[in-house]
Design a protein around this motif. Structure first.
Motif, short mmCIF file in Angstrom:
data_model
loop_
_atom_site.label_atom_id
_atom_site.label_comp_id
_atom_site.label_asym_id
_atom_site.label_seq_id
_atom_site.Cartn_x
_atom_site.Cartn_y
_atom_site.Cartn_z
N LEU A 148 8.43 44.18 32.64
CA LEU A 148 7.71 44.99 33.60
C LEU A 148 7.56 46.41 33.05
O LEU A 148 8.32 46.84 32.17
CB LEU A 148 8.45 45.05 34.93
CG LEU A 148 8.78 43.69 35.58
CD1 LEU A 148 9.52 43.91 36.89
CD2 LEU A 148 7.51 42.89 35.80
N LYS A 149 6.59 47.13 33.59
CA LYS A 149 6.31 48.48 33.07
C LYS A 149 7.55 49.37 33.15
O LYS A 149 7.86 50.10 32.19
CB LYS A 149 5.15 49.10 33.85
CG LYS A 149 4.75 50.48 33.30
CD LYS A 149 3.50 51.01 33.99
CE LYS A 149 3.09 52.35 33.38
NZ LYS A 149 1.86 52.88 34.00
N GLU A 150 8.28 49.31 34.29
CA GLU A 150 9.43 50.20 34.43
C GLU A 150 10.52 49.87 33.41
O GLU A 150 11.24 50.76 32.94
CB GLU A 150 9.99 50.15 35.85
CG GLU A 150 10.38 48.76 36.34
CD GLU A 150 9.28 48.10 37.15
OE1 GLU A 150 9.61 47.39 38.11
OE2 GLU A 150 8.09 48.31 36.82
N GLY A 151 10.64 48.58 33.06
CA GLY A 151 11.63 48.20 32.05
C GLY A 151 11.28 48.73 30.69
O GLY A 151 12.14 49.22 29.94
N ILE A 152 10.00 48.64 30.34
CA ILE A 152 9.54 49.14 29.04
C ILE A 152 9.69 50.67 28.97
O ILE A 152 10.18 51.22 27.97
CB ILE A 152 8.08 48.73 28.79
CG1 ILE A 152 7.99 47.19 28.70
CG2 ILE A 152 7.54 49.37 27.53
CD1 ILE A 152 6.57 46.67 28.65
N GLU A 153 9.31 51.35 30.01
CA GLU A 153 9.39 52.81 30.00
C GLU A 153 10.84 53.28 29.97
O GLU A 153 11.17 54.30 29.36
CB GLU A 153 8.67 53.39 31.22
CG GLU A 153 7.16 53.17 31.21
CD GLU A 153 6.51 53.69 29.93
OE1 GLU A 153 6.85 54.82 29.51
OE2 GLU A 153 5.67 52.98 29.34
N ALA A 154 11.73 52.53 30.62
CA ALA A 154 13.15 52.90 30.60
C ALA A 154 13.71 52.81 29.19
O ALA A 154 14.49 53.68 28.75
CB ALA A 154 13.94 52.00 31.54
N LEU A 155 13.30 51.79 28.45
CA LEU A 155 13.77 51.64 27.07
C LEU A 155 13.24 52.76 26.18
O LEU A 155 13.91 53.22 25.27
CB LEU A 155 13.36 50.28 26.52
CG LEU A 155 14.10 49.07 27.10
CD1 LEU A 155 13.53 47.79 26.54
CD2 LEU A 155 15.58 49.15 26.79
N ARG A 156 12.02 53.16 26.46
CA ARG A 156 11.45 54.27 25.68
C ARG A 156 12.26 55.55 25.86
O ARG A 156 12.31 56.41 24.98
CB ARG A 156 10.00 54.53 26.12
CG ARG A 156 9.01 53.56 25.50
CD ARG A 156 7.62 53.81 26.05
NE ARG A 156 6.58 53.44 25.10
CZ ARG A 156 5.30 53.48 25.36
NH1 ARG A 156 4.87 53.91 26.54
NH2 ARG A 156 4.41 53.12 24.45
N GLY A 157 12.93 55.65 26.97
CA GLY A 157 13.77 56.82 27.21
C GLY A 157 15.12 56.72 26.54
O GLY A 157 15.91 57.68 26.61
N GLU A 158 15.41 55.59 25.92
CA GLU A 158 16.69 55.42 25.23
C GLU A 158 16.46 55.51 23.72
O GLU A 158 15.88 56.46 23.23
CB GLU A 158 17.33 54.10 25.65
CG GLU A 158 17.67 54.06 27.14
CD GLU A 158 18.29 52.75 27.58
OE1 GLU A 158 18.62 51.91 26.73
OE2 GLU A 158 18.45 52.56 28.80
N GLU A 159 16.91 54.49 22.98
CA GLU A 159 16.86 54.57 21.51
C GLU A 159 15.75 53.72 20.91
O GLU A 159 15.71 53.51 19.70
CB GLU A 159 18.21 54.14 20.94
CG GLU A 159 18.63 52.75 21.39
CD GLU A 159 20.01 52.36 20.90
OE1 GLU A 159 20.37 52.72 19.75
OE2 GLU A 159 20.74 51.69 21.65
N TYR A 160 14.83 53.21 21.73
CA TYR A 160 13.86 52.24 21.24
C TYR A 160 12.48 52.86 21.04
O TYR A 160 12.01 53.65 21.85
CB TYR A 160 13.77 51.06 22.22
CG TYR A 160 15.10 50.38 22.44
CD1 TYR A 160 15.57 49.42 21.56
CD2 TYR A 160 15.90 50.73 23.53
CE1 TYR A 160 16.80 48.82 21.75
CE2 TYR A 160 17.13 50.12 23.74
CZ TYR A 160 17.57 49.17 22.84
OH TYR A 160 18.79 48.57 23.03
#
Length: 803
Positions: free
Chosen positions: A92-104
């Motif tokens: 889901l979009k929120e899952g992808i955006e959350a990862l972008r805020g980490e190390e990915y």
């Protein structure tokens, strides 16, 4: 060897790539697989999956890192991670955006492709079909978070996306373990030949039943995927040869030509030497692994005949062996995994459990340690990475030099090897009907679970037992969730005896575990007809003869399936010891007073007084038989429940005690408990370890408490212990610890592992992560970089008692 105990220039270069390249999301594997999967729509599922996987292997980009001695890449780009859409829900979009805020690192183009693939797989995968079968009661259980995490929506329940390296397709509900020694001496061409011969025997006149027809499809799929794996290996052979032709360095050119030659031979044919055997096993690992728990096997045993032959012929020495082993460590370091939503809180810090099992006994019960046992430990000493992990099997005849070598590595602080008891593991396996010769050949899978070649047995789920206990204390109601979750087992204030209290608690916990079994049954029925991966069973010694996919064939040994009943179980035992003494025996407080105090989270002067009383009751880990026996009774109660439930495999369930980092989110779901713990506070780690800071007498007392638990009845159990570096200053210190380990292993202990680090360093690393980037700690069944852990798990590691 002593003067060379550091990384060579080759290993340093690969290490720098692995440590300093950002983790880049990729959709190459999923895109290629999906493209072909759509093309072959309408074909029998196992053939459709094999053809799609073969297409992916034929087209996925490949590369060889500079200086690498082993071909094969776990992803389509260096330090990449391959998005998955068919196992644990879609992205889901929120899952992808959350990862972008980490190390990915996720490009806009790849993010758009992930949305597109998610739209397709949402209508295909079994996970959504599973939840369509849930009734209201099952949804109430699922949403509780008993099986972490809390699921409030269908998308959350499905997992909200997964990403993991490797070329396999196999959904991870079941795990099939191959016989590494068998296949490396056999080769895939032999397996293809066996499948063709079985097909010829099953000519059209002999196809009488649906089972016969299914076998034909399975055999065809085995041939398709095994031939594809050979082509994939030859792609690496071509690439290595091409790079050799362009290489000006004579030494590197020779290495690349040797790599090319190896990839031409394996895994098509049996390995001829040590180099080819290592290459063979890595190819097979990539084809078996798309999850974090795939074992690497007893490599000191599997590789030893090749090592002895090559050393005798003068074509191999220990320094070259060590370079191969360090390359292999860095290969496994390139394996990455993550998930969407809250699921990744269960395995904080890029948790992986791909481990090499060392030492132990041979099939006759004799010590099996050899030169490679020592060299695998030395390789980890030189190349200090969290992965792959090492497990040392310990028995009464384990040489002291092996134990001392292992403790030399422990002393570095990287948290390995773990120490595993042959006596306890082999007893568990033989109690399940595994022949003694086969049981002696066990390897560690996942954290510290036991399995044998061509067996299966992986621990499913992170079951928060304290949530069930909290519901019992409130008549099936969860104060944290604010709703009824379990059945009404009675008002604890009205229970007349402790025996009634204990029995009702087990009744509430049984309800939660039985719902887990129902989930597994539905999962098995919905999953097994979708995305059947033919490769793992194709390399079984009887794969062609049986001719069934992994979901459908009967496994040779009844090791699993297994439920994980260890999250918070020590807290429950401590709590029950408090209730028994203070409420039922000494009657210094009433159940009304205790319930008022925990519901107030111990706030207020009177409630704090009651908490002080609860804290004064001895806790597990201090060699107090009364409380240790209570924790043992709770474990035995949970094990009895598991072993009374029929599994989807036609066996009874086993029980295991693991936590990974689930004791953090599991604690967040649990209200205050009678052991004095506050609401939402982290639970005891490891499942055999004492609750943080409650063991005050010393390490020998902890060991004495632990051996009172029924560890032999558990498929696995984690015991973490933290040592201050000053405790291992001298050789005599290390010998004392070696004797403590051996005594524990021979007295009923199953597993133990150590963190060697001082408290001040951990505290400073939490406050100043930039100064401690390479600090490694042991968390549960895995080691990881301390700074990559969530803040709560960092604090939990800090709070563990240090000796």
């Amino acid at each position: 060897m002593e003067n060379k105990r550091c990384m060579t220039e080759r290993i340093k270069k690969i290490y720098d790539i692995v440590r300093n390249t950002p983790i880049r999301f990729s959709v190459e594997k999923a895109s290629l697989f999906t493209e072909a999967y759509k093309k072959y729509d309408g074909e029998p599922d196992i053939i459709r999956t094999a053809k799609a996987q073969a297409y992916m292997l034929d087209h996925i980009p490949i590369y060889i890192l500079p200086g690498d001695l082993i071909a094969g890449a776990p992803a389509s780009k260096p330090m990449g991670i391959e998005a998955d859409f068919w196992t644990k829900g879609v992205w889901l979009k929120e899952g992808i955006e959350a990862l972008r805020g980490e190390e990915y690192d996720i490009s806009d183009e790849d993010a758009e492709k992930m949305y597109e693939l998610s739209d397709y797989w949402r209508t295909q995968i079994a996970e959504y079909k599973l939840y369509d079968l849930y009734d209201e009661e099952m949804w109430r259980w699922k949403k509780s978070g008993f099986l972490l995490p809390v699921n409030n929506t269908l998308e959350e329940a499905a997992g909200m996306g997964y990403a993991c390296n490797g070329m396999a397709i196999l959904p991870d509900h079941d795990s099939y373990q191959i016989d590494h020694a068998y296949i490396v001496h056999t080769g895939l061409e032999k397996k293809i030949q066996e499948a063709r011969e079985e097909l010829e025997r099953m000519n059209s006149r002999k196809i009488k039943t649906q089972e016969d027809l299914d076998k034909v499809y399975v055999l065809r799929a085995m041939i398709i995927i095994d031939e594809a794996v050979i082509r994939w290996a030859n792609r690496y052979a071509d690439l290595a040869q091409k790079e050799a032709e362009a290489c000006e360095d004579a030494k590197r050119r020779k290495e690349l030509l040797e790599m090319s030659e190896a990839c031409r031979n394996v895994p098509a044919k049996p390995a001829k030497n040590f180099r080819e055997a290592f290459q063979f096993l890595y190819f097979v690992f990539l084809m078996q692994s798309r999850q974090t728990t795939t074992p690497l096997g007893r490599l000191d045993q599997v590789l030893y005949p090749f090592y002895k032959k090559d050393v005798a012929e003068g074509i191999l020495d220990d320094e070259l062996v060590l370079e191969y082993m360090q390359c292999y460590r860095l290969k496994i370091m390139q394996m990455k995994n993550t998930s969407g939503g809250q699921s990744r809180l269960k395995w904080s810090g890029q948790a992986r459990w791909n481990g090499v099992t060392l030492g132990g006994v041979d099939k006759d019960g004799n010590d099996a340690s050899n030169e490679l046992t020592i060299l695998f430990i030395e390789a980890a000493y030189r190349c200090r990475t969290p992965h792959h992990t090492l497990h040392l099997r310990v028995h009464e005849k384990t040489p002291m030099k092996v134990l001392m070598k292992a403790l030399e590595l422990v002393k570095t602080g990287i948290g390995m090897p773990s120490f595993n008891s042959d006596a306890c593991y082999i007893r568990f396996l033989t109690d399940k009907g595994v022949p003694i010769e086969k049981a002696r050949d066990y390897m560690v899978v996942g954290c510290v679970e036991a399995t044998v070649p061509e067996g299966f047995g992986h621990v499913y789920s992170m079951m928060v037992m304290t949530l069930a206990y909290d519901c019992f204390m409130h008549n099936g109601y969860s104060p944290v969730l604010g709703r009824q979750v379990g059945p009404e087992t009675g008002d604890v204030r009205k229970m007349k005896t402790f025996d009634e209290y204990f029995r009702k608690a087990m009744e509430q916990c049984r309800y939660f575990i039985e719902r887990m079994a129902e989930d597994n049954q539905l999962r098995y029925l919905t999953y097994r007809n979708v995305l059947q991966d033919a490769f793992p069973v194709s390399v079984f010694s009887d794969g062609a003869k049986v001719g069934k996919g992994g979901w459908f064939r009967e496994m040779p040994y009844k090791i699993g399936p297994t439920f994980n009943i260890g999250i918070g179980t020590v807290n429950i035992g401590n709590s029950m010891a408090v209730v028994k003494r203070l409420v039922y025996e000494e009657k210094v407080i009433t159940m009304d007073e205790l319930m008022a105090a925990i519901d107030a989270n111990w706030e207020g002067e009177e409630n704090q007084r009651i908490r002080d009383l609860c804290l004064s009751v001895p806790k597990y880990g201090n060699d107090c038989k009364e409380v240790d026996d209570m924790v043992a009774s709770v474990y035995n109660g949970f094990i009895d429940i598991c072993e009374s439930i029929d599994s989807y495999r036609g066996t009874k369930y086993n029980a295991s005690g693991l936590s990974i980092t689930a004791h953090d989110p599991g604690g967040a779901l649990t209200g205050a408990t009678p052991d004095g713990r506050y609401c939402s506070e982290t639970l005891a780690d490891g499942c055999i370890s004492p609750a943080q800071g409650t063991d005050t007498v010393g390490p020998t007392a902890v060991i004495n408490s632990a051996i009172r638990l029924p560890q032999y009845r558990l498929q696995a159990c984690l015991h973490n212990m933290k040592l201050h570096p000053s405790s291992l200053k001298t050789e005599e210190d290390m010998k004392k610890l070696a004797m403590l380990i051996r005594t524990y292993m021979l007295s009923g202990g199953k597993q133990i592992q150590f963190n060697v680090v001082d408290q001040a360093t951990l505290i400073d690393a939490k406050e100043h992560p930039q100064d401690h980037r390479d600090l490694i700690v042991r968390v549960a069944g895995y080691s990881t970089y301390f700074v990559s852990l969530s803040p709560n798990v960092q604090q939990e590691v800090i709070d563990r008692t240090s000796y």
